[in-house]
Design a protein around this motif. Structure first.
Motif: not given
Length: 88
Positions: A75-87
């Motif tokens: 969940r932390r990984h997904l939240e970080h990915q969404q915050q920084h616009g990671g595709g």
């Protein structure tokens, strides 16, 4: 079935009577006896009958436990990915 019997016991009680009714269920002795009864029933149902089910219980239980342990990190990984616009 045990839950249905428990529900039928407490549905006739008033809210003020409920803590006094539930208090004996949360003693150390009651919990120990309940655990011992569960182990005895499990042993009689699965171990003495040479069932394969305990292997399934260990496998699926381990899989569920590992999923639950890894879930916060994912969940932390997904939240970080969404915050920084990671595709991808």
């Amino acid at each position: 079935m045990a839950l249905r019997a428990f529900y039928n016991e407490i549905k006739a009680l008033k809210v003020k009577e409920l803590p006094a009714h539930l208090k004996p269920y949360f003693t150390v002795a009651y919990v120990k006896n309940a655990g011992k009864r569960w182990v005895d029933n499990y042993h009689a149902k699965y171990i003495e009958t040479d069932s394969v089910d305990p292997i399934y219980h260990v496998c699926f239980g381990g899989m569920a436990l590992s999923y639950l342990i890894a879930l916060p990190e994912e969940r932390r990984h997904l939240e970080h990915q969404q915050q920084h616009g990671g595709g991808h």
